[in-house]
Design a protein around this motif. Structure first.
Motif, PDB file in Angstrom:
ATOM      1  N   TYR A 245       0.881  -1.189   0.164  1.00 13.40           N
ATOM      2  CA  TYR A 245       0.033   0.116   0.008  1.00 13.40           C
ATOM      3  C   TYR A 245       0.738   1.170  -0.009  1.00 13.40           C
ATOM      4  CZ  TYR A 245      -3.754  -3.194   1.592  1.00 13.40           C
ATOM      5  OH  TYR A 245      -4.921  -4.115   1.560  1.00 13.40           O
TER       6      TYR A 245
ATOM      7  N   ARG B 251       4.277   0.860   1.660  1.00 14.08           N
ATOM      8  CA  ARG B 251       4.166   0.239   3.015  1.00 14.08           C
ATOM      9  C   ARG B 251       3.718  -1.257   2.500  1.00 14.08           C
ATOM     10  NH1 ARG B 251       0.517   1.694   7.718  1.00 14.08           N
ATOM     11  NH2 ARG B 251       0.930  -0.142   9.058  1.00 14.08           N
TER      12      ARG B 251
ATOM     13  N   ASN C  39      -3.610  -9.038  14.436  1.00 13.85           N
ATOM     14  CA  ASN C  39      -4.282  -7.859  13.785  1.00 13.85           C
ATOM     15  C   ASN C  39      -3.367  -7.146  13.051  1.00 13.85           C
ATOM     16  OD1 ASN C  39      -6.452  -7.318  16.461  1.00 13.85           O
ATOM     17  ND2 ASN C  39      -6.938  -7.831  14.795  1.00 13.85           N
ATOM     18  N   GLY C  40      -3.529  -6.876  11.651  1.00 11.42           N
ATOM     19  CA  GLY C  40      -2.490  -6.242  11.067  1.00 11.42           C
ATOM     20  C   GLY C  40      -1.320  -7.051  10.190  1.00 11.42           C
ATOM     21  N   ALA C  41      -1.680  -8.420  10.221  1.00 12.70           N
ATOM     22  CA  ALA C  41      -0.673  -9.344   9.856  1.00 12.70           C
ATOM     23  C   ALA C  41      -0.594  -9.364   8.362  1.00 12.70           C
ATOM     24  CB  ALA C  41      -0.954 -10.601  10.343  1.00 12.70           C
ATOM     25  N   GLY C  42      -1.733  -9.156   7.777  1.00 11.44           N
ATOM     26  CA  GLY C  42      -1.941  -9.165   6.141  1.00 11.44           C
ATOM     27  C   GLY C  42      -2.934 -10.323   5.735  1.00 11.44           C
ATOM     28  N   LYS C  43      -3.468 -10.757   6.684  1.00 12.85           N
ATOM     29  CA  LYS C  43      -4.823 -11.584   6.181  1.00 12.85           C
ATOM     30  C   LYS C  43      -5.728 -11.323   5.389  1.00 12.85           C
ATOM     31  CE  LYS C  43      -5.833 -12.384  10.733  1.00 12.85           C
ATOM     32  NZ  LYS C  43      -5.098 -11.381  11.327  1.00 12.85           N
ATOM     33  N   THR C  44      -6.537 -10.025   5.778  1.00 12.72           N
ATOM     34  CA  THR C  44      -7.600  -9.676   5.024  1.00 12.72           C
ATOM     35  C   THR C  44      -7.040  -9.246   3.692  1.00 12.72           C
ATOM     36  OG1 THR C  44      -8.765  -9.022   6.744  1.00 12.72           O
ATOM     37  CG2 THR C  44      -9.383  -8.077   4.670  1.00 12.72           C
ATOM     38  N   THR C  45      -5.868  -8.693   3.590  1.00  9.37           N
ATOM     39  CA  THR C  45      -5.309  -8.495   2.286  1.00  9.37           C
ATOM     40  C   THR C  45      -4.944  -9.595   1.297  1.00  9.37           C
ATOM     41  OG1 THR C  45      -4.059  -6.410   3.244  1.00  9.37           O
ATOM     42  CG2 THR C  45      -3.135  -7.154   1.320  1.00  9.37           C
TER      43      THR C  45
HETATM   44  N1  LIG Z   1      -6.292   0.211   2.197  1.00  7.68           N
HETATM   45  C1  LIG Z   1      -5.271   0.098   3.045  1.00  7.68           C
HETATM   46  N2  LIG Z   1      -4.323   1.114   2.716  1.00  7.68           N
HETATM   47  C2  LIG Z   1      -3.184   1.232   3.608  1.00  7.68           C
HETATM   48  N3  LIG Z   1      -2.775   0.325   4.405  1.00  7.68           N
HETATM   49  C3  LIG Z   1      -3.734  -1.014   4.509  1.00  7.68           C
HETATM   50  C4  LIG Z   1      -4.861  -0.784   3.621  1.00  7.68           C
HETATM   51  N4  LIG Z   1      -5.455  -1.996   4.037  1.00  7.68           N
HETATM   52  C5  LIG Z   1      -4.500  -2.573   5.145  1.00  7.68           C
HETATM   53  N5  LIG Z   1      -3.615  -1.906   5.197  1.00  7.68           N
HETATM   54  C6  LIG Z   1      -2.381  -2.285   6.228  1.00  7.68           C
HETATM   55  O1  LIG Z   1      -1.841  -3.479   5.829  1.00  7.68           O
HETATM   56  C7  LIG Z   1      -1.527  -4.238   6.674  1.00  7.68           C
HETATM   57  C8  LIG Z   1      -2.214  -5.573   6.728  1.00  7.68           C
HETATM   58  O2  LIG Z   1      -3.859  -5.236   7.169  1.00  7.68           O
HETATM   59  P1  LIG Z   1      -4.859  -6.519   6.910  1.00  7.68           P
HETATM   60  O3  LIG Z   1      -6.036  -5.828   7.125  1.00  7.68           O
HETATM   61  O4  LIG Z   1      -4.554  -7.383   5.605  1.00  7.68           O
HETATM   62  O5  LIG Z   1      -4.097  -7.317   8.233  1.00  7.68           O
HETATM   63  P2  LIG Z   1      -5.173  -8.423   8.849  1.00  7.68           P
HETATM   64  O6  LIG Z   1      -4.140  -9.343   9.164  1.00  7.68           O
HETATM   65  O7  LIG Z   1      -6.314  -8.837   8.294  1.00  7.68           O
HETATM   66  O8  LIG Z   1      -5.768  -7.635  10.221  1.00  7.68           O
HETATM   67  P3  LIG Z   1      -7.119  -7.745  11.110  1.00  7.68           P
HETATM   68  O9  LIG Z   1      -7.057  -9.047  11.834  1.00  7.68           O
HETATM   69  O10 LIG Z   1      -7.161  -6.615  11.880  1.00  7.68           O
HETATM   70  O11 LIG Z   1      -8.129  -7.535   9.874  1.00  7.68           O
HETATM   71  C9  LIG Z   1      -1.604  -3.377   8.086  1.00  7.68           C
HETATM   72  O12 LIG Z   1      -0.500  -2.847   8.433  1.00  7.68           O
HETATM   73  C10 LIG Z   1      -2.863  -2.350   7.618  1.00  7.68           C
HETATM   74  O13 LIG Z   1      -2.772  -1.093   8.330  1.00  7.68           O
END
Ligand SMILES: Nc1ncnc2c1ncn2[C@@H]1O[C@H](COP(=O)(O)OP(=O)(O)OP(=O)(O)O)[C@@H](O)[C@H]1O
Length: 327
Positions: free
Chosen positions: A20, A23, A45-51
């Motif tokens: 992103y 980042r 949280n924030g590990a990158g799972k949803t991405t």
């Molecule tokens: N649209 C976006 N723009 C900028 N940074 C983002 C965006 N979406 C996610 N991030 C960042 O990317 C990283 C991974 O986020 P992601 O949502 O994939 O994590 P996650 O493991 O799914 O967390 P959670 O359990 O909180 O859902 C985090 O640092 C988040 O802040």
């Protein structure tokens, strides 16, 4: 690089990445998920799972590498991928004013399912998730667990090969989580589809056939829950005695095992804690007030690979209740 061909696998990624701006959120992801398994993506949280999940579902374009679902490239063949997947989002997206049956019929219509067929499909799915009795009630009156089951049913409307679930039981109480998992297991058995879920609940991760632990956008380790725990190894033993400092010394000198004495007692790690405790009691000559043997948990696995304990949304370490301590 994964060795099986993309066609053999439900999901394959080759060096997949997402940045992103400047980042990085997901870095160099290599995944090979066989068809028909429950695959868990475990991380804080924030590990990158949803991405990752969003890239696999064609909702987000990767900035590096490639990903295939059911053998189809998520960037080059997004329609073929969408035809083969179902998705259950983290946040509820149900129309609360519709009844459960209406909600499913409405979505079936959006997908272009013929009316007669949609009646049969919707009835079968309501049955599968145990909502037949409540099908005429508005979703507004549903509990969190019922809503999640309805969302799972909705994710199945297109008869997907792979069902993606983002944190399927987050925010639900432990009993409801168990019910959801009973339905997911049943779904797997009856339909043989692949379940790909993200989670930061260790209890949920225990339900998976295979797990990948992700932290800071990178996979730390992958395997079945049992394999991962066995790799971490030893049982933790905590002894409370009348003389903890003396007991720790004895453990070190007589048993050749590293031990430390702290406020909770004498703490040590051995491969078979249940065998060690009676042996120690017999040989110690120091009265043992209590002994606790804890086999490695998935939290230990996480700690071992990342140097940190996995944390809940509340920000604190998971408690025994959160973890459920299932082994
Ligand atoms: N649209 C976006 N723009 C900028 N940074 C983002 C965006 N979406 C996610 N991030 C960042 O990317 C990283 C991974 O986020 P992601 O949502 O994939 O994590 P996650 O493991 O799914 O967390 P959670 O359990 O909180 O859902 C985090 O640092 C988040 O802040």
């Amino acid at each position: 690089m994964a060795t099986a061909t993309a066609e053999d696998l439900a999901v394959r990624t080759d060096d997949l990445g997402k940045t992103y701006g400047d980042r990085p959120a997901v870095i160099g992801l290599d995944l090979a998920v066989p068809r028909g398994v429950t695959f868990g993506f475990l991380g804080p949280n924030g590990a990158g799972k949803t991405t990752t999940l969003s890239m696999l579902c064609t909702l987000l374009r990767p900035t590096a590498g490639r990903a295939f679902v059911g053998g189809h490239d998520v960037v080059r063949e997004p329609h073929a991928v969408r035809e083969r997947i179902g998705l259950v989002f983290q946040e509820t997206t149900l129309d609360l004013d519709l009844t459960a049956r209406e909600a499913l019929r409405f979505h079936a219509e959006l997908f272009g399912t013929p009316w007669r067929q949609s009646r049969r499909t919707v009835a079968a799915l309501l049955e599968l998730v145990g909502l037949t009795e409540s099908q005429g009630r508005p979703v507004r009156e549903f509990s969190g667990g019922m809503r999640r089951r309805l969302e799972i049913a909705r994710g199945l409307l297109t008869a997907p090969q792979v069902l993606f679930l983002d944190e399927p039981t987050t925010g639900l109480d432990p009993q409801t989580r168990t019910v959801i998992w009973e339905h997911l297991h049943r779904l797997r058995e009856e339909r043989g589809i692949t379940l790909f879920l993200t989670t930061h609940h260790l209890e949920e991760a225990e339900n998976c056939d295979r797990l990948a632990i992700i932290d800071n956008g990178q996979i730390e380790v992958e395997g079945s829950p049992a394999e991962l725990k066995a790799e971490v190894g030893d049982d933790t033993v905590v002894l409370r005695t009348c003389d903890d400092a003396g007991a720790a010394l004895l453990v070190r000198e007589r048993f050749g095992v590293a031990a430390s004495s702290g406020p909770d007692g004498v703490r040590l790690s051995v491969s078979d804690g249940a065998a060690f405790v009676p042996k120690f009691c017999a040989e110690a000559g120091i009265p043992v007030l209590s002994a606790t043997v804890t086999p490695p948990s998935l939290d230990d696995v996480f700690l071992h690979h990342t140097g940190r304990t996995i944390r809940t949304e509340r920000g604190g370490p998971l408690t025994v209740d959160d973890v459920g301590r299932r082994r």
